[in-house]
Design an enzyme around this catalytic site. Structure first.
Site, PDB file in Angstrom:
ATOM      1  N   GLU A 172       6.750   5.350  -2.101  1.00 52.63           N
ATOM      2  CA  GLU A 172       6.196   5.927  -0.868  1.00 52.63           C
ATOM      3  C   GLU A 172       7.285   6.349   0.108  1.00 52.63           C
ATOM      4  OE1 GLU A 172       3.391   6.919  -0.656  1.00 52.63           O
ATOM      5  OE2 GLU A 172       1.881   5.575  -1.482  1.00 52.63           O
TER       6      GLU A 172
ATOM      7  N   HIS B  35       3.339  -0.165   5.667  1.00 49.97           N
ATOM      8  CA  HIS B  35       2.250   0.436   4.884  1.00 49.97           C
ATOM      9  C   HIS B  35       1.605  -0.659   4.038  1.00 49.97           C
ATOM     10  CE1 HIS B  35      -0.059   2.630   1.998  1.00 49.97           C
ATOM     11  NE2 HIS B  35       0.825   2.508   1.015  1.00 49.97           N
TER      12      HIS B  35
ATOM     13  N   HIS C 286      -2.234  -2.097   1.818  1.00 48.31           N
ATOM     14  CA  HIS C 286      -3.502  -1.789   1.167  1.00 48.31           C
ATOM     15  C   HIS C 286      -4.563  -2.780   1.635  1.00 48.31           C
ATOM     16  CE1 HIS C 286      -1.288   0.238  -2.475  1.00 48.31           C
ATOM     17  NE2 HIS C 286      -1.115   0.877  -1.343  1.00 48.31           N
TER      18      HIS C 286
ATOM     19  N   TYR D  23     -11.721  -2.369  22.551  1.00 42.83           N
ATOM     20  CA  TYR D  23     -10.633  -1.706  23.262  1.00 42.83           C
ATOM     21  C   TYR D  23      -9.276  -1.834  22.577  1.00 42.83           C
ATOM     22  CZ  TYR D  23      -9.777  -6.422  25.199  1.00 42.83           C
ATOM     23  OH  TYR D  23      -9.544  -7.767  25.367  1.00 42.83           O
TER      24      TYR D  23
ATOM     25  N   HIS E 235      -6.952   4.595   0.269  1.00 43.48           N
ATOM     26  CA  HIS E 235      -5.597   4.114  -0.037  1.00 43.48           C
ATOM     27  C   HIS E 235      -5.190   2.903   0.799  1.00 43.48           C
ATOM     28  CE1 HIS E 235      -1.172   5.421  -0.954  1.00 43.48           C
ATOM     29  NE2 HIS E 235      -1.242   4.113  -0.729  1.00 43.48           N
TER      30      HIS E 235
ATOM     31  N   TYR F  98       1.297  -3.645  30.306  1.00 36.34           N
ATOM     32  CA  TYR F  98       1.315  -4.895  29.549  1.00 36.34           C
ATOM     33  C   TYR F  98       1.994  -4.725  28.196  1.00 36.34           C
ATOM     34  CZ  TYR F  98      -2.050  -6.672  32.898  1.00 36.34           C
ATOM     35  OH  TYR F  98      -2.671  -7.078  34.061  1.00 36.34           O
TER      36      TYR F  98
END
Length: 220
Positions: A80, A98, A100, A119, A160, A215
């Site tokens: 990747e 990344h 799964h 939120y 994915h 924050y």
């Protein structure tokens, strides 16, 4: 390479390995799926392909330059790599995660945008988009991801998984965990028979986004 630079690279590699192991320990990946990277100047340290995270050692340090040319190590960088390089070329990211993750991947097969039930969506810049599916490791996937990341710090990859980035690996990982939680929340709420979850409006999310600026971008 100066001693200070070498120490910076070694520390970054340790953080990459620690974060990769955390994704496995917390159930966000299985086996050697997913990948992690961090950028130090023009050096991008990235998990190698096909090596279980618990077997990675300091001497397995794997790094490339911004064009993807290997600069450190003997192992093959993750398949990747185009995804990671695309994030670094187009954002101010210093770290990319990344995964799964199960709930996030499930949601990526159901919607084109993660519904804003909470939120915490504002932590990722707003409603999280789903990038169109493309085969793993391809430039097409990286291009689809970039579209979904517009004005966002995370997205889903269709059928994915997830991609998030940040100024540090801790920040990128925290965003991944929040995204997986948001997806779990939506799947749970939407599974109640006869009920439709209430969503926050764009105005409500924008208000939260403004509040978060004071924050450190972390929802309270």
């Amino acid at each position: 390479m100066s001693d200070a630079w070498r120490e910076s690279i070694e520390a970054a590699w340790d953080a990459v390995v620690t974060t990769a192991r955390r994704t496995a320990a917390e159930g966000l990946v299985v086996g050697t799926s997913g990948n992690v990277s961090a950028r130090v100047g023009d050096t991008i340290l990235v998990t190698p392909s096909g090596v279980p995270y618990d077997r990675l050692r300091p001497e397995d340090l794997t790094a490339v330059d911004p064009e993807g040319k290997r600069t450190h190590g003997e192992l093959t960088p993750t398949s990747e790599l185009p995804l990671h390089l695309t994030v670094y070329r187009n954002t101010d990211a210093a770290a990319v995660v990344h995964t799964h993750a199960v709930h996030a991947t499930a949601v990526s097969t159901l919607v084109t945008e993660v519904p804003s039930l909470h939120y915490a969506s504002a932590m990722l810049g707003g409603p999280v988009r789903v990038a169109a599916y493309a085969r793993y490791g391809t430039e097409e996937l990286a291009e689809n991801m970039l579209l979904a990341l517009r004005d966002r710090s995370g997205c889903l990859l269709g059928n994915h998984g997830t991609v998030t980035y940040g100024a540090t690996l801790d920040e990128a990982y925290d965003r991944t965990a929040q995204l997986e939680w948001l997806c779990h929340l939506w799947l749970t709420a939407s599974s109640v028979p006869g009920r439709t979850p209430a969503l926050l409006t764009p105005g409500q999310l924008a208000e939260v986004g403004e509040a978060l600026k004071g924050y450190g971008q972390r929802p309270r």
